[in-house]
Write a protein that holds these residues in place. Structure first.
Motif, PDB file in Angstrom:
ATOM      1  N   LYS A 297       0.856  -1.339  -0.077  1.00  0.00           N
ATOM      2  CA  LYS A 297       0.093   0.128   0.123  1.00  0.00           C
ATOM      3  C   LYS A 297       0.898   1.303   0.050  1.00  0.00           C
ATOM      4  O   LYS A 297       1.896   1.062   0.433  1.00  0.00           O
ATOM      5  CB  LYS A 297      -0.746   0.132   1.145  1.00  0.00           C
ATOM      6  CG  LYS A 297      -1.588  -1.143   1.315  1.00  0.00           C
ATOM      7  CD  LYS A 297      -2.533  -1.119   2.858  1.00  0.00           C
ATOM      8  CE  LYS A 297      -3.403  -2.282   3.113  1.00  0.00           C
ATOM      9  NZ  LYS A 297      -2.585  -3.591   3.351  1.00  0.00           N
ATOM     10  N   PHE A 298       0.342   2.319  -0.940  1.00  0.00           N
ATOM     11  CA  PHE A 298       0.742   3.560  -0.511  1.00  0.00           C
ATOM     12  C   PHE A 298       2.245   3.962  -1.068  1.00  0.00           C
ATOM     13  O   PHE A 298       3.172   4.560  -0.382  1.00  0.00           O
ATOM     14  CB  PHE A 298       0.615   4.061   0.813  1.00  0.00           C
ATOM     15  CG  PHE A 298      -0.868   3.842   1.257  1.00  0.00           C
ATOM     16  CD1 PHE A 298      -1.988   4.236   0.340  1.00  0.00           C
ATOM     17  CD2 PHE A 298      -1.248   3.317   2.517  1.00  0.00           C
ATOM     18  CE1 PHE A 298      -3.138   4.049   1.097  1.00  0.00           C
ATOM     19  CE2 PHE A 298      -2.454   3.050   3.043  1.00  0.00           C
ATOM     20  CZ  PHE A 298      -3.539   3.479   2.186  1.00  0.00           C
ATOM     21  N   GLY A 299       2.780   3.171  -1.924  1.00  0.00           N
ATOM     22  CA  GLY A 299       3.883   3.228  -2.671  1.00  0.00           C
ATOM     23  C   GLY A 299       3.826   4.307  -3.883  1.00  0.00           C
ATOM     24  O   GLY A 299       2.953   5.207  -3.853  1.00  0.00           O
ATOM     25  N   ARG A 300       4.430   3.964  -4.827  1.00  0.00           N
ATOM     26  CA  ARG A 300       4.465   4.863  -6.070  1.00  0.00           C
ATOM     27  C   ARG A 300       3.830   4.001  -7.371  1.00  0.00           C
ATOM     28  O   ARG A 300       3.564   2.963  -7.190  1.00  0.00           O
ATOM     29  CB  ARG A 300       5.850   4.995  -6.643  1.00  0.00           C
ATOM     30  CG  ARG A 300       6.621   3.847  -7.003  1.00  0.00           C
ATOM     31  CD  ARG A 300       8.005   4.038  -7.467  1.00  0.00           C
ATOM     32  NE  ARG A 300       8.888   2.860  -7.439  1.00  0.00           N
ATOM     33  CZ  ARG A 300       8.646   1.766  -8.369  1.00  0.00           C
ATOM     34  NH1 ARG A 300       7.837   2.211  -9.473  1.00  0.00           N
ATOM     35  NH2 ARG A 300       9.363   0.809  -8.506  1.00  0.00           N
ATOM     36  N   ASN A 301       3.403   4.813  -8.543  1.00  0.00           N
ATOM     37  CA  ASN A 301       2.567   4.219  -9.307  1.00  0.00           C
ATOM     38  C   ASN A 301       3.503   3.328 -10.477  1.00  0.00           C
ATOM     39  O   ASN A 301       4.605   3.800 -10.663  1.00  0.00           O
ATOM     40  CB  ASN A 301       2.055   5.423 -10.288  1.00  0.00           C
ATOM     41  CG  ASN A 301       0.753   6.125  -9.509  1.00  0.00           C
ATOM     42  OD1 ASN A 301       1.210   6.932  -8.861  1.00  0.00           O
ATOM     43  ND2 ASN A 301      -0.239   5.906  -9.869  1.00  0.00           N
ATOM     44  N   ASN A 302       2.996   2.293 -10.759  1.00  0.00           N
ATOM     45  CA  ASN A 302       3.564   1.528 -11.812  1.00  0.00           C
ATOM     46  C   ASN A 302       2.225   0.770 -12.344  1.00  0.00           C
ATOM     47  O   ASN A 302       1.943  -0.579 -11.972  1.00  0.00           O
ATOM     48  CB  ASN A 302       4.622   0.421 -11.579  1.00  0.00           C
ATOM     49  CG  ASN A 302       5.283  -0.061 -12.631  1.00  0.00           C
ATOM     50  OD1 ASN A 302       5.292   0.312 -13.584  1.00  0.00           O
ATOM     51  ND2 ASN A 302       5.968  -1.412 -12.339  1.00  0.00           N
TER      52      ASN A 302
END
Length: 418
Positions: A297-302
Motif C-alpha cells: 500500500k501507498f507506494g509509487r505508481n506502476n
C-alpha cells in the motif's frame, strides 16, 4: 469547520439559509443495521404527536419540512429541512443515530466507528460544518447527535453526542412518545436493508443510462482497478474508495450474470482481490484492502504489471466470448509505458475506461484518443476532479459514453467473438 462536543454555533444568522441537509456517516460491520432519525420538539422538549418522529418508517413530516432518506457519496443517510415549512411551534429538532435491535444481538456503539454528521446548505451543496462524535461511547445503542434550536428568530446547532441505553425505544420515551408493544413489533419487522436499497437505486440508474445508450442487452465482465499509491491514502481512509466500489458494483450487476465486480489494487506492486458482490460489498475496502497485510500500500505508481494481470485473467485464465469492461481509477503519475500494453491489448476483447481523479494534469491519459498502432480505439479517459461529489447519474453517463462505440468497432474488426 469542525465542531467539538458541547459547541453551539449560529446556522442561519446573517446567511439567509432556507434549505438545510444533515448528512450522516459511519463505519461498521455489515451485520449492524444503523439508522439516523430526528424528533421535532415543542418548547416542552417533547414530540407533541407521533408524526413528529421522522425515521425510515415515517420519512416525511410537516408537509415536507423534514425528510429522511439515503445520501450519496461517502455519507450513509440524510435528513433534509425546509426551514420555511417548519412551524413556529417547533422549538428544536433533535437528531439521533441508533443501532437496530442492538441489545438483542449484542451490538453497541463501540462497534461503530468514524461517526460524523455534516450540515449542508442544500441549495448550493456547501458544507457548513462537520461534527465527529462518540469517541467516548461504549455500550450505548443510541446517540443524540445534536440539535437545531431556535434563538432570537434564528436557528443554531448544539453539538451534543450523548449516548443512550435502550436504543430507539429509549429515545422515543425520552422525547415523550409512547411506544406500544404492537408499534415496536411492527417497526422491528419492517424490512430494512439500507445498503442494499442503495445498490438497487444505483442499478436502476445504470439501467436508465443503458437504455439511453441503447445497450439494454449488453453483457460483459466488469473489472475495477484501484490506485493505492501514497497520494490516494486519504481517499481510502475517508470512505471515498469504498463508495467507488459500491457505485461500480451497480454497473457489474447490470452487465454480468454473476453480478460480481472483479477488483485489483496497485502501486508499484499489485494484488488481485476477491470479487465484490451485493452480499459482501459493505466494508469491502476495510476488510479486503486496508486490513489486508498481504497488500502493498501507498507506494509509487506502476501501471503495466496490473494491466497485464487484468489481460491475463480475461483472455487466458478465463477466456470467454464476453468482452471485459475495465474501469481504472488513478489520481495521476501514470507511466508512459502503458502505451505498449494498450496497443497490444487492442487485439483483445477488453476496453479500458480510465478515470482520473484529483488535480493532476494526466498528460499520458489525455493522449489515449490519439494513440496510434491499435486495430480499434480500446481506451477512454475522463477526468473527475472530486469523485465523491459527482452524482451517480452523471458518473454512469460518463463511464458508459465510449464503451458502446468500442463494442461496435470491436465487432466490426472481429475482436469480439459473436
Amino acid at each position: 469547520m469542525l465542531l467539538s462536543k458541547g459547541q453551539k454555533i449560529d446556522v442561519t444568522k446573517g446567511k439567509g439559509l432556507s434549505n438545510l441537509k444533515l448528512q450522516f456517516g459511519w463505519s461498521a460491520d455489515s451485520k449492524l443495521s444503523i439508522d439516523s432519525s430526528c424528533f421535532v420538539l415543542s418548547a416542552n422538549n417533547r414530540c407533541e404527536k407521533d408524526e413528529d418522529f421522522i425515521f425510515y418508517g415515517n420519512p416525511t413530516a410537516l408537509n415536507g419540512g423534514v425528510t429522511h432518506g439515503q445520501a450519496s457519496g461517502p455519507d450513509k443517510e440524510a435528513i433534509s429541512l425546509c426551514l420555511s415549512k417548519i412551524p413556529e411551534s417547533t422549538a428544536r429538532i433533535a437528531f439521533s443515530l441508533t443501532i437496530h435491535e442492538g441489545e438483542k444481538f449484542g451490538y453497541s456503539m463501540q462497534d461503530v466507528s468514524n461517526r460524523y454528521v455534516r450540515l449542508m446548505d442544500a441549495d448550493c451543496n456547501e458544507e457548513l460544518f462537520r461534527y465527529e462524535y462518540g469517541s467516548d461511547l461504549s455500550k450505548e445503542t443510541a446517540i443524540v447527535v445534536g440539535e437545531l434550536y431556535r434563538h432570537n428568530e434564528e436557528w443554531k446547532f448544539n453539538a451534543i453526542g450523548s449516548g443512550f441505553f435502550g436504543g430507539l425505544a429509549a429515545l422515543c420515551t425520552n422525547f415523550g412518545l409512547v411506544i406500544e408493544e404492537e408499534v415496536v413489533k411492527e417497526t422491528v419487522e419492517i424490512e430494512k436493508k439500507p445498503a442494499l436499497s442503495t445498490i438497487d437505486l444505483r442499478k436502476k440508474l445504470v439501467q436508465i443510462t443503458l437504455e439511453k445508450k441503447k445497450m439494454n442487452n449488453v453483457a460483459a465482465r466488469v473489472g475495477l482497478v484501484l490506485d493505492i499509491s501514497g497520494s490516494m491514502q486519504l481517499l481510502y481512509k475517508n470512505g471515498t474508495v469504498q463508495e467507488v466500489v459500491e457505485r461500480i458494483l451497480a454497473v457489474a450487476c447490470k452487465f454480468d450474470d454473476n453480478a460480481a465486480l472483479d477488483i485489483w489494487v496497485y502501486d508499484n506492486e499489485f494484488s488481485r482481490l476477491s470479487a465484490a458482490t451485493e452480499r459482501d460489498f459493505d466494508q469491502y475496502v476495510l476488510k479486503n484492502i486496508l486490513n489486508n497485510r498481504d497488500i502493498h500500500k501507498f507506494g509509487r505508481n506502476n501501471e503495466p504489471p496490473v494491466m497485464e494481470d487484468v489481460i491475463r485473467k480475461y483472455t487466458v485464465e478465463e477466456d470467454s466470448p464476453l468482452p471485459a469492461f475495465v474501469i481504472f481509477i488513478n489520481d495521476g503519475g501514470v507511466v508512459k509505458s502503458i502505451k505498449k500494453v494498450i496497443v497490444e491489448a487492442s487485439l483483445k476483447p477488453l476496453f479500458w475506461q480510465f478515470v482520473g481523479i484529483g488535480d493532476s494534469d494526466f498528460e499520458v491519459l489525455k493522449k489515449l484518443d490519439t494513440m496510434e498502432g491499435r486495430i480499434v480505439d480500446n481506451a477512454n479517459f475522463i477526468h473527475i476532479k472530486d469523485i465523491a461529489k459527482i452524482s451517480d447519474e452523471d458518473l454512469y453517463n460518463q463511464l458508459l459514453n465510449e464503451f458502446p462505440l468500442w463494442l461496435k468497432a470491436a465487432k466490426d474488426k472481429r475482436v469480439i467473438r459473436s
